[in-house]
Design a protein around this motif. Structure first.
Motif, PDB file in Angstrom:
ATOM      1  N   VAL A 205       5.707  -4.161  39.804  1.00  0.00           N
ATOM      2  CA  VAL A 205       4.297  -3.810  40.028  1.00  0.00           C
ATOM      3  C   VAL A 205       3.413  -4.568  39.043  1.00  0.00           C
ATOM      4  CG1 VAL A 205       2.604  -1.936  39.884  1.00  0.00           C
ATOM      5  CG2 VAL A 205       4.761  -1.589  41.109  1.00  0.00           C
ATOM      6  N   ASP A 206       3.816  -4.603  37.798  1.00  0.00           N
ATOM      7  CA  ASP A 206       3.044  -5.358  36.795  1.00  0.00           C
ATOM      8  C   ASP A 206       2.869  -6.813  37.208  1.00  0.00           C
ATOM      9  OD1 ASP A 206       2.437  -3.401  35.004  1.00  0.00           O
ATOM     10  OD2 ASP A 206       4.058  -3.850  33.607  1.00  0.00           O
ATOM     11  N   ARG A 207       3.919  -7.383  37.735  1.00  0.00           N
ATOM     12  CA  ARG A 207       3.895  -8.813  38.037  1.00  0.00           C
ATOM     13  C   ARG A 207       3.205  -9.115  39.367  1.00  0.00           C
ATOM     14  NH1 ARG A 207       9.340  -9.979  38.106  1.00  0.00           N
ATOM     15  NH2 ARG A 207       9.288  -9.935  40.371  1.00  0.00           N
ATOM     16  N   VAL A 209       1.449  -6.759  41.636  1.00  0.00           N
ATOM     17  CA  VAL A 209       0.391  -5.912  42.208  1.00  0.00           C
ATOM     18  C   VAL A 209      -0.835  -5.936  41.295  1.00  0.00           C
ATOM     19  CG1 VAL A 209      -0.170  -3.638  43.117  1.00  0.00           C
ATOM     20  CG2 VAL A 209       2.208  -4.444  43.143  1.00  0.00           C
ATOM     21  N   PRO A 210      -1.855  -6.692  41.679  1.00  0.00           N
ATOM     22  CA  PRO A 210      -3.031  -6.770  40.816  1.00  0.00           C
ATOM     23  C   PRO A 210      -3.663  -5.415  40.503  1.00  0.00           C
ATOM     24  CG  PRO A 210      -3.067  -8.573  42.387  1.00  0.00           C
ATOM     25  CD  PRO A 210      -1.908  -7.681  42.773  1.00  0.00           C
ATOM     26  N   ARG A 213      -0.819  -0.493  40.062  1.00  0.00           N
ATOM     27  CA  ARG A 213      -0.261   0.825  40.387  1.00  0.00           C
ATOM     28  C   ARG A 213      -0.039   0.906  41.890  1.00  0.00           C
ATOM     29  NH1 ARG A 213      -4.159   3.707  43.063  1.00  0.00           N
ATOM     30  NH2 ARG A 213      -6.327   3.234  42.596  1.00  0.00           N
TER      31      ARG A 213
ATOM     32  N   ALA D 166      -9.369 -11.878  43.080  1.00  0.00           N
ATOM     33  CA  ALA D 166      -8.889 -10.494  43.137  1.00  0.00           C
ATOM     34  C   ALA D 166      -7.532 -10.340  42.469  1.00  0.00           C
ATOM     35  CB  ALA D 166      -8.812 -10.016  44.587  1.00  0.00           C
ATOM     36  N   LYS D 167      -6.759 -11.427  42.425  1.00  0.00           N
ATOM     37  CA  LYS D 167      -5.426 -11.350  41.807  1.00  0.00           C
ATOM     38  C   LYS D 167      -5.523 -11.001  40.322  1.00  0.00           C
ATOM     39  CE  LYS D 167      -3.030 -12.812  45.477  1.00  0.00           C
ATOM     40  NZ  LYS D 167      -2.156 -11.868  46.191  1.00  0.00           N
ATOM     41  N   THR D 168      -6.637 -11.361  39.696  1.00  0.00           N
ATOM     42  CA  THR D 168      -6.785 -11.010  38.275  1.00  0.00           C
ATOM     43  C   THR D 168      -7.805  -9.885  38.073  1.00  0.00           C
ATOM     44  OG1 THR D 168      -8.406 -12.793  37.976  1.00  0.00           O
ATOM     45  CG2 THR D 168      -6.112 -13.313  37.461  1.00  0.00           C
ATOM     46  N   THR D 170      -8.859  -7.406  39.951  1.00  0.00           N
ATOM     47  CA  THR D 170      -8.490  -6.053  40.376  1.00  0.00           C
ATOM     48  C   THR D 170      -7.900  -5.272  39.201  1.00  0.00           C
ATOM     49  OG1 THR D 170      -7.997  -6.942  42.574  1.00  0.00           O
ATOM     50  CG2 THR D 170      -7.171  -4.737  42.098  1.00  0.00           C
ATOM     51  N   ARG D 171      -7.145  -5.970  38.393  1.00  0.00           N
ATOM     52  CA  ARG D 171      -6.525  -5.335  37.226  1.00  0.00           C
ATOM     53  C   ARG D 171      -7.572  -4.791  36.241  1.00  0.00           C
ATOM     54  NH1 ARG D 171      -1.106  -5.857  36.016  1.00  0.00           N
ATOM     55  NH2 ARG D 171      -0.924  -7.320  37.752  1.00  0.00           N
TER      56      ARG D 171
END
Lengths: 248, 248, 248, 248
Positions: A205-207, A209-210, A213, D166-168, D170-171
């Protein structure tokens, strides 16, 4: 729509079923619920006790389910076609899968939704208010994974069904959607707390899923209820990824 | 690759079969050919007379076809998985299609290629030279059409199979491709001269096909032979549209 | 095509330039080569010494490059539009990139190919043999990466240009393609031996690239030469991923 | 979110601007509105008279607009990046478009949204509630049209920006979306009544738009308000087609 709206949810105890039931009930829908366990009267009784006002259907085939639902409400405004195959079955490899396994995967994830749609078309076409059918498929339908060479293509077929059938049914006031979850919290196979407790999954998920969670049942329910509201039908016919920006 | 290369072509008399046979024969492949008609000895004899050097296989099931082919050549370098369902069957609507029709469409266009792939994996994995498998699907796999709600999703599933299985099989030296024709000239269903003579079709080609004509068998053969040559394997795992810029 | 074919290659010393030059020369093309370094006569002389028969153009703007090429050969059969921005510049983040950086990235990767295409349309349209233009973009054009929020969208725009312009130019006998490399071996930025020697990169290739290695210049050249041969023009207008099954 | 939410809308008088303003105002947002006409005090006054409670910003550059908006509200919960180029300009061909025209199209449809996003990142990152930014692009971003070889790729770039960033982001609690309209009713370029009165357009809608009509401002507003509500953030990073099942 002046009548009390009604919604049919398949496999109500799994995957996006609880999300759909909770959100649509809150919006005042009358709910007709299918589940494999509901062949047992005791399972139906337990469900209805836990969810007063919901109707548990004993029927199992797509035709019977739609017919039984219509017997209760006369009209079906919304259907949530909610099918799921859990790991490890969803991850069977091409070499492990037998011909029977492949046919069974397509039977569960593709043919059943086809037949549910077929059964719903005529009643929805003649209904003044039309209808909305939301198919819960998978993010694997759009971004192929090496782990799911049988599951993924079956999801892709059902997603393609939505995209194809929407080209004609939208004109009749029947609005189709596919929602594609990835990293979605659902009982019993991907339960709350699981990813936090599972080091490998948490690292994944860390890697990947932006959002950082899993998506929640409440969030899935909000999406389903919004689409069912028909407040934005020009979005009909689309696949909507629900995976925390994992796709595209 | 030092040995004479061998290629298996299914449904050699239809769709991309003649294209593949002609192009691969010209490149020196030894050809093993399947066709439904080849259950009849006379059909096999007629084919072998017309195509000296090609082998006509009587076998029909995917397992039997691969096994029979290997009996002849010991190794299979290339497979052309070439399945087709002609109009009007390919255009059956959701309301007209029975459950049996839907299952049959997936059986022909999806399950058969699955089983052919399954049968080929092990022999190709152990072969020094690996293997190439090209699945002829359809442009409908990527751009859904309202006319093909059963045919299109079955094509989408097989295309998704290629994309998913390539994630693992490429590592083993097995290179998968999907070619998606639209507006492709093939006997007997879309024969040469047909579109020029058919006003409605010609008008559709004028409007929808930037190339302004149907793709030819020779062009399809050139594409197949190039992929089979493995001169550009970093392209493995891809869907290649073959429709005169109709897609995307 | 009866005349000796001619091909223009931009940035011939970088990215897919050496691949294109080697493969097209082998197929007998007369090559017109652009490179930023060719403003220097000594650089042109060195290139021509190393590649006898190739013509090094001093011109730099798209209009000038096409005009100069046509002066030499009268007709241009093939153009390889080959633009590249190397890391770390390709990986600049949104917060680090200035407005000028963003405009410059689009200028190099998007506007330059636009203007090259514009300059080529008329000469190719009037040429009896038409033309082929292959744009080397990136796999990032189709699968977005979080690392390349400026580079990726510029590649997406150029790929979309190919897909859009093909809808009209294919009709005129001008065949457009986009090739999207990922994990492609090229000098000097991604040289041979680099990934084998770089632990982090090797681990990434192991995890993300089913082919298990970088694509080679020879393989890129084979793909370019095949498309340039026009033996399969019904594939025109397409994006072709070249990344060892990293996509889709 | 306990504070009164605030939303910035660019080009509030055009395209999806009225939709966004109406729907977000109804949901209780405090609205900060940009429009090119607002450089004139009289235009700002007229807008504020017509829309009591909305703030009309005189500022025009992305940096200035975001800074001015923050001066009013301290925090920005939602931004609607709403850029438009009307026909016939959106349909300029490659041969008609000058280099300056191409750069200008990207400046308006791509670079401006980039800079708006850049200006918003830091304030949204530090805000407790994060932020939502919705980019109104076009269905042309995903299905290329031959009529829009400059407009379409500029839309594709902005859509790719959303998918990449969004890949960054969103976090960091910054949720990006792209909405892609086709056949969308908006003033003054695609006004209510236009398609019904325009035979060619009506015929095109009949043929290409399964919904059989244009999408309305109210429907666009409902979609925007739903995304802005953040009730389904696992959908972040996605392109949502809004074209009556014209796509995919």
């Amino acid at each position: 729509m002046e009548h009390t709206q009604s919604a049919l949810i398949t496999n109500v105890n799994y995957y996006a079923g609880p999300a759909a039931a909770s959100a649509l009930a809150q919006d005042g829908y009358r709910l007709l619920c299918h589940d494999a366990s509901f062949v047992e009267p005791s399972a139906r009784a337990a469900f209805c006790d836990a969810h007063p006002g919901h109707i548990a259907l004993a029927e199992q085939s797509p035709d019977d389910v739609v017919r039984a639902a219509l017997t209760h409400t006369g009209v079906l405004d919304t259907i949530i076609s909610n099918d799921y195959v859990a790991p490890p079955r969803s991850r069977m490899s091409l070499t492990d899968a037998t011909a029977a396994d492949i046919r069974e995967m397509f039977e569960v994830l593709t043919i059943y939704p086809y037949l549910l749609l077929k059964a719903a078309i005529e009643p929805m076409r003649v209904a003044a208010a039309g209808g909305t059918i939301i198919f819960i498929t998978s993010g694997n339908a759009k971004r192929p994974s090496g782990n799911t060479p049988v599951y993924g293509p079956a999801r892709a077929a059902t997603t393609a069904l939505v995209e194809s059938a929407a080209k004609t049914l939208t004109r009749d006031g029947i609005y189709l959607y596919a929602i594609g979850p990835n990293f979605f919290q659902h009982e019993p196979h991907f339960p709350a707390g699981k990813w936090e407790a599972d080091d490998a999954l948490r690292e994944q998920v860390d890697r990947e899923v932006p959002l950082g969670r899993l998506g929640s049942q409440a969030e899935m329910g909000a999406l389903i209820a919004f689409l069912a509201s028909r407040r934005a039908v020009p979005t009909a016919g689309q696949f909507l990824a629900f995976g925390g920006a994992y796709l595209p």
